[in-house]
Structures are given as C-alpha cells and as structure tokens.
Design a protein around this motif. Structure first.
Motif, PDB file in Angstrom:
ATOM      1  N   VAL A 505       0.875  -1.036   0.235  1.00  0.00           N
ATOM      2  CA  VAL A 505       0.132  -0.137   0.297  1.00  0.00           C
ATOM      3  C   VAL A 505       0.522   1.413  -0.121  1.00  0.00           C
ATOM      4  O   VAL A 505       2.227   1.155   0.133  1.00  0.00           O
ATOM      5  N   THR A 506       0.756   2.527   0.001  1.00  0.00           N
ATOM      6  CA  THR A 506       0.733   3.761   0.010  1.00  0.00           C
ATOM      7  C   THR A 506       0.305   4.971   1.161  1.00  0.00           C
ATOM      8  O   THR A 506      -0.423   4.211   1.384  1.00  0.00           O
ATOM      9  N   SER A 507       0.995   4.693   2.256  1.00  0.00           N
ATOM     10  CA  SER A 507       1.223   5.909   3.551  1.00  0.00           C
ATOM     11  C   SER A 507       0.314   6.881   3.509  1.00  0.00           C
ATOM     12  O   SER A 507       0.389   7.431   2.310  1.00  0.00           O
ATOM     13  N   PRO A 508      -0.228   7.234   4.434  1.00  0.00           N
ATOM     14  CA  PRO A 508      -1.131   8.733   3.937  1.00  0.00           C
ATOM     15  C   PRO A 508      -0.010   9.933   3.786  1.00  0.00           C
ATOM     16  O   PRO A 508      -0.212  10.712   3.695  1.00  0.00           O
ATOM     17  N   THR A 509       1.377   9.649   4.100  1.00  0.00           N
ATOM     18  CA  THR A 509       2.693  10.596   3.379  1.00  0.00           C
ATOM     19  C   THR A 509       3.438  10.383   2.080  1.00  0.00           C
ATOM     20  O   THR A 509       3.936  10.825   1.747  1.00  0.00           O
ATOM     21  N   GLY A 510       2.769   9.041   1.432  1.00  0.00           N
ATOM     22  CA  GLY A 510       3.438   8.976   0.290  1.00  0.00           C
ATOM     23  C   GLY A 510       4.263   7.487   0.093  1.00  0.00           C
ATOM     24  O   GLY A 510       4.463   7.366  -1.155  1.00  0.00           O
ATOM     25  N   GLU A 511       4.691   7.097   0.989  1.00  0.00           N
ATOM     26  CA  GLU A 511       5.705   6.325   0.765  1.00  0.00           C
ATOM     27  C   GLU A 511       5.062   4.461   1.185  1.00  0.00           C
ATOM     28  O   GLU A 511       4.145   4.582   1.530  1.00  0.00           O
ATOM     29  N   SER A 512       5.598   3.731   0.429  1.00  0.00           N
ATOM     30  CA  SER A 512       5.343   2.632   0.090  1.00  0.00           C
ATOM     31  C   SER A 512       5.162   1.548   1.339  1.00  0.00           C
ATOM     32  O   SER A 512       6.238   2.429   2.958  1.00  0.00           O
ATOM     33  N   ALA A 513       4.234   1.270   1.186  1.00  0.00           N
ATOM     34  CA  ALA A 513       4.384   0.548   2.862  1.00  0.00           C
ATOM     35  C   ALA A 513       3.417  -1.440   2.467  1.00  0.00           C
ATOM     36  O   ALA A 513       2.917  -0.840   1.821  1.00  0.00           O
ATOM     37  N   THR A 514       3.623  -1.728   4.244  1.00  0.00           N
ATOM     38  CA  THR A 514       2.714  -2.817   3.691  1.00  0.00           C
ATOM     39  C   THR A 514       1.789  -3.946   4.895  1.00  0.00           C
ATOM     40  O   THR A 514       2.208  -3.608   6.294  1.00  0.00           O
ATOM     41  N   LEU A 515       0.532  -3.369   4.344  1.00  0.00           N
ATOM     42  CA  LEU A 515      -0.766  -4.050   5.703  1.00  0.00           C
ATOM     43  C   LEU A 515      -0.265  -5.942   6.146  1.00  0.00           C
ATOM     44  O   LEU A 515      -0.490  -6.016   5.073  1.00  0.00           O
ATOM     45  N   ASP A 516      -0.667  -6.354   7.180  1.00  0.00           N
ATOM     46  CA  ASP A 516      -1.285  -7.251   7.714  1.00  0.00           C
ATOM     47  C   ASP A 516      -2.620  -7.802   7.720  1.00  0.00           C
ATOM     48  O   ASP A 516      -3.138  -6.933   8.485  1.00  0.00           O
TER      49      ASP A 516
END
Length: 527
Positions: A505-516
């Motif tokens: 996903v993309t975090s609220p600040t626009g960075e790449s991230a992953t969710l479990d």
C-alpha cells in the motif's frame, strides 16, 4: 389543558400491596407514582391481627406509616381513580378520572377488591365490627363467644369448621350453601355445630348497637356474639379491559400472575387482593414487595437494552459521519487480498457485510455473482449503488443500508464475506456478528473474513520511533485467534485458509508500506 407526566412506574392502588411495591421501587430510585382511591378493603376494621410486629394496629395507621415511608424515598402519592390504562408500545398511558394523563414504563395493579355482602338487614352496618370474615384475623378477639357462620356458598363449609376452633358454641346458617350431603352434615354435628337450614333474614342488635342474634325465615332468633360471613369478591378492573389480561379460574376471576406478580402483559404486574382475593395483610405486603422488585429488575434489563441500542446508533452515526464528511473515503478499487481469495471461488449468491462504498461487491457482480451488500452508512451505500449503476450492474448487486448485527437478510448465500469489520469501540460485537454471518452461509458455501492482523506501520510508530499504545486503534486479533473465538462446529465447517498475507500500500504520507491482512476462509459442509 391536560396534565401529562412521565414515570418509571405507576402503582394503581395505595393499600398494603401497592405501597409495598412502591417502597421497593422508591428504594431502587425509580420515579414512581401511586394513585390511590382511598378505599382499602380493611377500612371497616379498627384493628388488624396476624401481622407480625403490628398486631392490634389500626389498618389506617399502617397505611399512614406506609405513605410516609414511600414519600421519603421520593415516591409521589396522589389521591384519585384510574379510568383507563392503554398500551402505547414502549410505555403505558394511564388516564385518571379527572383527565390527568400519566405515562409509565411499567404498571402495578394493586387496586384490591370490594367485598359484596349478602343483602340482609343490618349486616352492612356491623361489617368489620361484629360481622367478620377471617377467623385468623379476628377469631382470637371473639373466642369463646357464641359464634355464627353465614354460609354463602358450598365453599363456606370450610369456614364453618375453622370457626369451631375458636368456640365450642357455633351455629351454621347453611341455606345459601345448598344441600349438605350426609358426610358433611355428620362432620358438623360431630363437632357440636348447630345447623340451621332455614334462610337467615335479619341481624338483631341490642341497645348498644352490637350484634345479639340472627333471625331466620321462621322468625326464630339465634343468639350470637359475632357472625362470620364469606363475602363475594368483586374486582373493579374495567380500567384495564383494553389490555385483555388473563384471569385466574377462581372466585372473583382475579388476575393471573406468576410468583413475581407478572401478568400476561409484559409491562403490567399485579399484587394483593387483585390476584389473591382472600389474601391477608402479610400476603399482600409480600406480594407487593416482590412485584416492586420484579418491576425494577425488568426496567434494569430494559435500561441495558436501551443503552446498547443507543450505543449502536451512536456507533452507526460515527460511520455515517465519516463517509459523509468526504466525497470518497476509499479508492473505489477492489481490495487486493479479497480479490485474490474470492477469485478461487465459483460465482453464486453472495452477502457482503460492511461493504463500505461497495468496491468489493461491484467486483463480485462483475464476475457473475448475485450480490447483497450491507452497510450502516446511507452515504456509503448510495455510492456503492451509483458505482453499480455506472457499470450496468444494478440487476446483479443490491445495496442495503442496515445494521448487520440486527437486520441481515434471512436468505442463505454461497459466499458471506466481511472485510475489515473493525471498530474503535471496545464493546463492538465483532465475534457475535461473524457468528451471525456464518449462519447465513448455505450448505457447501464459504465464509470469508478479512481483518487487520496488525496496525499499519504508520500507526505502530510514534514520533520518537517507539510503539503506539493499544488504545490508538481497535483491538486486533490474528485469524487463528478469531477462528477459535468463533467456535464453529468442526463437524460442519472445514478450514480452507487461516493465514496472514502482506499487501503493498501507500502510506498517508505517500511512502510505500505493507499491511498485514488476516485471511480466514471456511467452508460449510454440503448436505
């Protein structure tokens, strides 16, 4: 103008039973009104007996004390009579004879009875003095005198035999009791009871006004010091005729109640002589006390139900506010984890619980599913409906604004799905709701539950790079914990998937991230 007032409970009747019920309600801090017509059954007696701790007390004095006690607990006592009691759904409407209207969540009927006496010259004037009813109440005071019993029905034979305990000199007037069989007659005569079969016609009094004799139809006068009579009980309950309360098959047709005074109406209780016409003061006192406590218990349960309902509405309003505050909350695209799992299933009928703006439901419809999608937010449902219309899928997906915990469709579905159905409220009934969802799965169908197995990375870290507290988000469980909590019958359900998947996903600040994402896929056995 009509005076209308709101109460937790209205007690109709301010006698022993009514005041005892009011005392319990007042002590329970219930807003309580007693409406009293001022005609207690024992008002003709100067003393009462068989009442532990109050032996010989004037009944009027006991009622006066009782009124003072209930008023001290905040109970309001008003003089008057009730004209009607009407069921208004979540409350009762009580209209008094003077037009005053009171509304109450519960009603206690303790209006007592009237004693209908035989129409005999001189009897009514002596009622409660030397013409008596209950030997337990008055027998001691007239013990050893010449006592008479006016048998008003076959049931009076029992009264005749009782009175014999208080005197060796008893005369029974049996004309109104009908023919006495030989066994009954033998029993009375064996106890030395004189039996007069000629109808009694009048009571004779001396210069002091006290009873001296009973004159029968033959003109014979039978000397007596006191006379016992069993009056006919009359219940004046026309004010509740519209409630169609169940009556007991007993003299006077009293109201039928259980041990706590509950009637056939869920908001109406009864106590005292309205349920037990021949009950004495202690019985009425105890029955009133139990009825008052039962009313409070019922109101406590209703308070809890109302609080849950209010909390549910508050929670639902939160979600509606969240959706209505933005033009769009989600991306409008199907959740990747949902698509990956649902893609493996053959299309059929589907129920999407907590559908949000409907992306997953529309995706299913595009792939041949017939979908019912439910969410508490009217705004979210409207957006989902618009998306389905835009894609020409209005005939394949039906959006419903409803609380899934209370208004799920009764139909069975090949797939019941719930994606990320979480809440920040600590009492959110996630597991009970998922159990209800499982009940909607058709034989051979699947239950698909997606959940947040962990908070998103941006929520797990505080400004110092540490970990946020558990209060920063809803309580989260892994899919294995949830399947254990669901407790579904292992002989009926097969576990297909219980795992955690990562999703980019993309975090609220626009960075790449992953969710479990927690994934739970169960299949119900085919029949």
């Amino acid at each position: 103008m009509t005076n209308e007032r709101e109460w937790d409970a209205v007690v109709i009747g301010g006698g022993i039973a009514g005041l005892s019920a009011a005392q319990m309600l007042g002590r329970a801090r219930r807003r309580t009104l007693v409406i009293d017509a001022g005609s207690p059954r024992n008002r003709f007696a100067a003393h009462m007996h068989g009442v532990l701790g109050h032996d010989g007390t004037d009944p009027a004095e006991l009622l006066r004390r009782g009124r003072d006690e209930v008023v001290a607990y905040g109970v309001v006592v008003a003089d008057g009579s009730v004209a009607t009691v009407i069921d208004d759904g979540d409350r009762m409407r009580i209209t008094r004879d003077d037009g005053t209207i009171d509304h109450a969540r519960a009603v206690v009927i303790a209006s007592g009875i009237r004693d209908v006496l035989p129409e005999v010259e001189g009897l009514a004037a002596l009622w409660g003095r030397s013409v008596l009813h209950c030997p337990y109440c008055h027998g001691w005071e007239v013990a050893g005198r010449r006592l008479g019993v006016w048998a008003t029905s076959p049931a009076s034979i029992h009264q005749i035999e009782l009175v014999r305990q208080w005197s060796d000199d008893v005369t029974a007037f049996t004309a109104d009791a009908g023919h006495l069989d030989s066994e009954t007659m033998a029993r009375l005569l064996a106890r030395g009871i004189r039996v007069v079969t000629a109808p009694a016609r009048a009571l004779v009094t001396g210069d002091s006004g006290a009873l001296t004799a009973v004159r029968d139809a033959d003109g014979t006068e039978h000397p007596l010091g006191a006379l016992f009579v069993a009056p006919t009980p009359a219940l004046d309950l026309t004010f509740v005729d519209g409630l169609h309360l169940t009556r007991a098959d007993a003299p006077g047709a009293p109201l039928a109640v259980d041990a706590l005074g509950s009637t056939s109406h869920p908001r109406v209780w009864a106590a005292g002589n309205t349920t037990a016409p021949y009950g004495n003061v202690p019985l009425s006192m105890g029955a009133g006390s139990m009825a008052g406590a039962a009313v409070n218990a019922a109101l406590v349960a209703e308070d809890a139900r109302r609080a849950v309902e209010a909390r549910r509405h508050q929670r639902n309003a939160h979600w509606e506010e969240r959706y209505a505050s933005d033009e769009r909350v989600w991306s409008g695209r199907v959740n990747a984890t949902f698509a990956a799992v649902a893609h493996t299933l053959s299309p059929g009928s589907a129920l999407d619980i907590g559908c949000g703006e409907g992306a997953d439901a529309v995706w299913l419809a595009e792939r041949g599913w017939q979908v019912t999608a439910v969410d508490v937010s009217e705004t979210a449902v409207a957006r989902g409906r618009a998306a389905a219309d835009e894609r020409g899928l209005a005939d394949r997906v039906w959006f419903v604004a409803a609380d899934a915990g209370h208004a799920l469709p009764e139909a069975m579905f090949d797939l019941v799905a719930s994606s990320f159905l979480h809440s920040w409220e600590p009492d959110f009934p996630r597991i009970p709701l998922l159990r209800t969802a499982a009940e909607r799965v058709a034989p051979g169908g699947h239950l698909l539950v997606l959940s947040h197995a962990a908070p998103p990375p941006w929520a797990r870290e505080d400004h110092d790079g540490g970990h946020a507290s558990a209060h920063d988000g809803p309580p989260l469980l892994g899919p294995r914990e949830e399947v254990d909590l669901l407790g579904l019958d292992a002989s009926e359900w097969t576990t297909v998937l219980v795992e955690v998947r990562q999703r980019a996903v993309t975090s609220p600040t626009g960075e790449s991230a992953t969710l479990d994402d927690g994934v739970l896929l169960l299949q119900r056995a085919a029949r």
